[in-house]
Design a protein around this motif. Structure first.
Motif, PDB file in Angstrom:
ATOM      1  N   GLY A   1       0.770  -1.247  -0.050  1.00  0.00           N
ATOM      2  CA  GLY A   1      -0.051   0.159   0.190  1.00  0.00           C
ATOM      3  C   GLY A   1       0.756   1.318   0.041  1.00  0.00           C
ATOM      4  O   GLY A   1       0.263   2.394  -0.287  1.00  0.00           O
ATOM      5  N   HIS A   2       2.129   1.109   0.420  1.00  0.00           N
ATOM      6  CA  HIS A   2       3.117   2.257   0.317  1.00  0.00           C
ATOM      7  C   HIS A   2       4.273   1.963  -0.120  1.00  0.00           C
ATOM      8  O   HIS A   2       5.350   1.668   0.559  1.00  0.00           O
ATOM      9  N   PRO A   3       4.681   1.709  -1.378  1.00  0.00           N
ATOM     10  CA  PRO A   3       5.670   1.431  -1.991  1.00  0.00           C
ATOM     11  C   PRO A   3       6.721   2.130  -1.930  1.00  0.00           C
ATOM     12  O   PRO A   3       8.131   1.914  -1.764  1.00  0.00           O
ATOM     13  N   GLU A   4       6.458   3.519  -1.855  1.00  0.00           N
ATOM     14  CA  GLU A   4       7.643   4.793  -1.532  1.00  0.00           C
ATOM     15  C   GLU A   4       6.980   5.496  -0.723  1.00  0.00           C
ATOM     16  O   GLU A   4       6.080   5.569   0.022  1.00  0.00           O
ATOM     17  N   GLY A   5       7.743   6.585  -0.279  1.00  0.00           N
ATOM     18  CA  GLY A   5       7.592   7.713   0.343  1.00  0.00           C
ATOM     19  C   GLY A   5       7.609   7.453   1.751  1.00  0.00           C
ATOM     20  O   GLY A   5       6.760   7.954   2.848  1.00  0.00           O
ATOM     21  N   THR A   6       8.435   6.524   2.118  1.00  0.00           N
ATOM     22  CA  THR A   6       8.403   5.950   3.577  1.00  0.00           C
ATOM     23  C   THR A   6       9.864   6.414   4.376  1.00  0.00           C
ATOM     24  O   THR A   6      10.681   7.183   3.758  1.00  0.00           O
ATOM     25  N   LEU A   7       9.910   6.097   5.385  1.00  0.00           N
ATOM     26  CA  LEU A   7      10.985   6.599   6.254  1.00  0.00           C
ATOM     27  C   LEU A   7      12.284   5.862   5.601  1.00  0.00           C
ATOM     28  O   LEU A   7      13.618   6.502   5.369  1.00  0.00           O
ATOM     29  N   ALA A   8      11.933   4.592   5.144  1.00  0.00           N
ATOM     30  CA  ALA A   8      13.155   3.886   4.638  1.00  0.00           C
ATOM     31  C   ALA A   8      13.567   4.564   3.380  1.00  0.00           C
ATOM     32  O   ALA A   8      14.767   4.605   3.000  1.00  0.00           O
ATOM     33  N   ASN A   9      12.790   5.090   2.608  1.00  0.00           N
ATOM     34  CA  ASN A   9      13.042   5.918   1.251  1.00  0.00           C
ATOM     35  C   ASN A   9      13.933   7.328   1.685  1.00  0.00           C
ATOM     36  O   ASN A   9      14.618   7.493   0.968  1.00  0.00           O
ATOM     37  N   ALA A  10      13.187   7.826   2.825  1.00  0.00           N
ATOM     38  CA  ALA A  10      14.069   9.036   3.135  1.00  0.00           C
ATOM     39  C   ALA A  10      15.286   8.692   3.585  1.00  0.00           C
ATOM     40  O   ALA A  10      16.324   9.577   3.367  1.00  0.00           O
ATOM     41  N   LEU A  11      15.715   7.590   4.360  1.00  0.00           N
ATOM     42  CA  LEU A  11      17.163   7.177   4.754  1.00  0.00           C
ATOM     43  C   LEU A  11      17.972   6.849   3.638  1.00  0.00           C
ATOM     44  O   LEU A  11      19.397   7.215   3.768  1.00  0.00           O
ATOM     45  N   SER A  12      17.349   6.250   2.439  1.00  0.00           N
ATOM     46  CA  SER A  12      18.095   5.878   1.282  1.00  0.00           C
ATOM     47  C   SER A  12      18.484   7.172   0.813  1.00  0.00           C
ATOM     48  O   SER A  12      19.658   7.410   0.282  1.00  0.00           O
ATOM     49  N   TYR A  13      17.696   8.395   0.771  1.00  0.00           N
ATOM     50  CA  TYR A  13      18.114   9.564   0.238  1.00  0.00           C
ATOM     51  C   TYR A  13      19.175  10.273   1.068  1.00  0.00           C
ATOM     52  O   TYR A  13      20.137  10.917   0.508  1.00  0.00           O
ATOM     53  N   HIS A  14      19.132   9.982   2.589  1.00  0.00           N
ATOM     54  CA  HIS A  14      20.043  10.804   3.281  1.00  0.00           C
ATOM     55  C   HIS A  14      21.501   9.950   3.029  1.00  0.00           C
ATOM     56  O   HIS A  14      22.679  10.734   3.078  1.00  0.00           O
ATOM     57  N   GLN A  15      21.375   8.782   2.813  1.00  0.00           N
ATOM     58  CA  GLN A  15      22.736   7.930   2.343  1.00  0.00           C
ATOM     59  C   GLN A  15      23.298   8.559   1.181  1.00  0.00           C
ATOM     60  O   GLN A  15      24.352   8.720   1.112  1.00  0.00           O
ATOM     61  N   TYR A  16      22.282   8.679   0.328  1.00  0.00           N
ATOM     62  CA  TYR A  16      22.811   9.146  -1.122  1.00  0.00           C
ATOM     63  C   TYR A  16      23.502  10.636  -0.898  1.00  0.00           C
ATOM     64  O   TYR A  16      24.785  10.827  -1.544  1.00  0.00           O
ATOM     65  N   GLN A  17      23.141  11.579  -0.148  1.00  0.00           N
ATOM     66  CA  GLN A  17      23.416  12.784   0.252  1.00  0.00           C
ATOM     67  C   GLN A  17      24.897  12.726   0.854  1.00  0.00           C
ATOM     68  O   GLN A  17      25.706  13.440   0.695  1.00  0.00           O
ATOM     69  N   GLN A  18      24.975  11.732   1.799  1.00  0.00           N
ATOM     70  CA  GLN A  18      26.255  11.646   2.464  1.00  0.00           C
ATOM     71  C   GLN A  18      27.283  10.610   1.545  1.00  0.00           C
ATOM     72  O   GLN A  18      28.445  10.354   2.468  1.00  0.00           O
ATOM     73  N   LYS A  19      26.736  10.244   0.391  1.00  0.00           N
ATOM     74  CA  LYS A  19      28.145   9.244  -0.270  1.00  0.00           C
ATOM     75  C   LYS A  19      27.877   8.017   0.550  1.00  0.00           C
ATOM     76  O   LYS A  19      29.336   7.616   0.408  1.00  0.00           O
ATOM     77  N   GLN A  20      27.015   7.569   1.005  1.00  0.00           N
ATOM     78  CA  GLN A  20      27.338   6.189   2.026  1.00  0.00           C
ATOM     79  C   GLN A  20      26.190   5.096   1.210  1.00  0.00           C
ATOM     80  O   GLN A  20      25.420   5.584   0.265  1.00  0.00           O
ATOM     81  N   ASN A  21      26.502   4.017   1.626  1.00  0.00           N
ATOM     82  CA  ASN A  21      25.539   2.726   1.015  1.00  0.00           C
ATOM     83  C   ASN A  21      25.958   1.711   2.008  1.00  0.00           C
ATOM     84  O   ASN A  21      26.704   0.886   2.003  1.00  0.00           O
ATOM     85  N   TYR A  22      24.632   1.588   2.696  1.00  0.00           N
ATOM     86  CA  TYR A  22      24.756   0.230   3.630  1.00  0.00           C
ATOM     87  C   TYR A  22      23.060  -0.250   4.052  1.00  0.00           C
ATOM     88  O   TYR A  22      22.250   0.557   3.775  1.00  0.00           O
ATOM     89  N   LYS A  23      23.052  -1.401   4.126  1.00  0.00           N
ATOM     90  CA  LYS A  23      21.557  -1.854   4.348  1.00  0.00           C
ATOM     91  C   LYS A  23      21.071  -1.310   5.345  1.00  0.00           C
ATOM     92  O   LYS A  23      21.740  -1.127   6.462  1.00  0.00           O
ATOM     93  N   ILE A  24      19.707  -0.885   5.393  1.00  0.00           N
ATOM     94  CA  ILE A  24      18.805  -0.131   6.499  1.00  0.00           C
ATOM     95  C   ILE A  24      18.312  -1.303   7.344  1.00  0.00           C
ATOM     96  O   ILE A  24      17.493  -2.229   6.492  1.00  0.00           O
ATOM     97  N   ARG A  25      18.755  -1.358   8.544  1.00  0.00           N
ATOM     98  CA  ARG A  25      18.136  -2.482   9.551  1.00  0.00           C
ATOM     99  C   ARG A  25      17.346  -1.575  10.557  1.00  0.00           C
ATOM    100  O   ARG A  25      18.074  -1.276  11.298  1.00  0.00           O
ATOM    101  N   PHE A  26      16.066  -1.755  10.649  1.00  0.00           N
ATOM    102  CA  PHE A  26      15.404  -1.171  11.584  1.00  0.00           C
ATOM    103  C   PHE A  26      15.542  -2.049  13.124  1.00  0.00           C
ATOM    104  O   PHE A  26      15.090  -3.257  12.896  1.00  0.00           O
ATOM    105  N   ILE A  27      15.735  -1.457  13.852  1.00  0.00           N
ATOM    106  CA  ILE A  27      15.821  -1.853  15.372  1.00  0.00           C
ATOM    107  C   ILE A  27      14.252  -1.944  15.884  1.00  0.00           C
ATOM    108  O   ILE A  27      13.956  -2.942  16.498  1.00  0.00           O
ATOM    109  N   ASN A  28      13.747  -0.706  15.540  1.00  0.00           N
ATOM    110  CA  ASN A  28      12.233  -0.849  16.321  1.00  0.00           C
ATOM    111  C   ASN A  28      11.449  -0.191  15.145  1.00  0.00           C
ATOM    112  O   ASN A  28      11.918   0.459  14.116  1.00  0.00           O
TER     113      ASN A  28
END
Length: 301
Positions: free
Chosen positions: A109-136
């Motif tokens: 129901g929400h394939p995009e526009g999520t916190l995971a997508n926001a964090l992916s954009y944050h990585q892109y800005q920081q020139k980083q790339n790592y798997k996003i593992r949610f703890i909570n």
């Protein structure tokens, strides 16, 4: 003790208490690494003693350096240009402030526009790339702190703390009615009534669920409280307070909608945990969002 601060490299200097042990024993005890992760790194030949690859059964001496290289698991979420407030970040853990109405993880129901997508954009800005593992995770309409692990080791350590109820989870909420006691504990089991139900209920056959609360401020028909979760069941706070007749203001699933706020007035304002490498207590705080402040202003006015 750990002697480096790199996300994908765990480097440990052997202490006197470890002398005479095998490398594999130090990994499991002093470095707190799971057997699954040890096995994976062993199979990939990513375990070194004094920078030399070899058997994990080698005997260590004081001052030796044990190095474990973690796999680089890439992020797979599409980056969406959504601002995210980073509250805390080190080589292993990131804590961010999730605003209300933002889904944590992509779904059908929400394939995009999520916190995971926001964090992916944050990585892109920081020139980083790592798997996003949610703890909570937080409900879509609950605001506050979300923890993310940057590597498999950090995920293992903090998840173990979560399972042992050693991670502090503190919330603010505004509830309907005036609570009689200034503090208390709700210890009532929670589960779905039927397998596919979204809604949870207090039910004798459910999982043990413990919620502690303390009154911050009382009003004519409402109470502002702070909450500490001893367990972390889905919808736990919402179910418990609805069950005792004090549903969260604005909670349309377990209570009723509110003209003052278009979501449940529930906010995770603090989380505390032990850092994966040093095992030092770390606390992260997040300010109350504007919509809950607006409700409090109305009640005080």
């Amino acid at each position: 003790m750990y002697i480096n601060k790199e996300s994908l490299r765990l480097e440990y200097q052997v202490e006197a208490k470890d002398a005479g042990l095998k490398v594999i024993d130090v990994l499991a005890t002093s470095m707190n690494i799971s057997s699954r992760l040890i096995r994976k790194c062993k199979n990939h030949k990513n375990i070194f003693l004094n920078h030399k690859n070899g058997s994990v059964n080698r005997i260590v001496e004081t001052g030796d350096i044990i190095t474990m290289m973690l796999d680089h698991d890439e992020n797979t979420f599409e980056p969406n240009p959504i601002d995210v407030e980073v509250l805390y970040e080190d080589c292993d853990i990131m804590a961010v402030s999730k605003p209300p109405f933002l889904v944590v993880h992509p779904t059908k129901g929400h394939p995009e526009g999520t916190l995971a997508n926001a964090l992916s954009y944050h990585q892109y800005q920081q020139k980083q790339n790592y798997k996003i593992r949610f703890i909570n995770r937080l409900d879509r309409d609950t605001s506050g702190i979300v923890l993310i692990a940057k590597n498999a080791y950090a995920q293992q350590i903090i998840s173990e703390q979560m399972q042992a109820d050693e991670v502090g989870k503190h919330y603010y909420a505004i509830v309907e009615g005036v609570l009689k006691d200034d503090s208390g504990t709700i210890d009532l089991p929670i589960d779905r009534e039927a397998e596919l139900d979204i809604k949870r209920i207090v039910i004798e056959s459910g999982l043990q669920s413990v919620t502690h609360y303390e009154v911050v401020e009382k009003f004519e028909n409402h109470t502002f409280i702070k909450i500490e979760l001893e367990t972390g069941r889905t919808h736990q706070i919402r179910v418990h307070f609805s069950h005792i007749g004090h549903s969260i203001v604005g909670d349309s699933l377990y209570g009723k909608p509110s003209e003052w706020i278009d979501r449940q007035a529930l906010h995770c304002y603090e989380m505390s945990f032990k850092s994966p490498r040093e095992m030092e207590k770390t606390s992260v705080r997040c300010k109350i969002p504007a919509d809950i402040e607006s409700v409090l202003k109305r009640l005080r006015g």
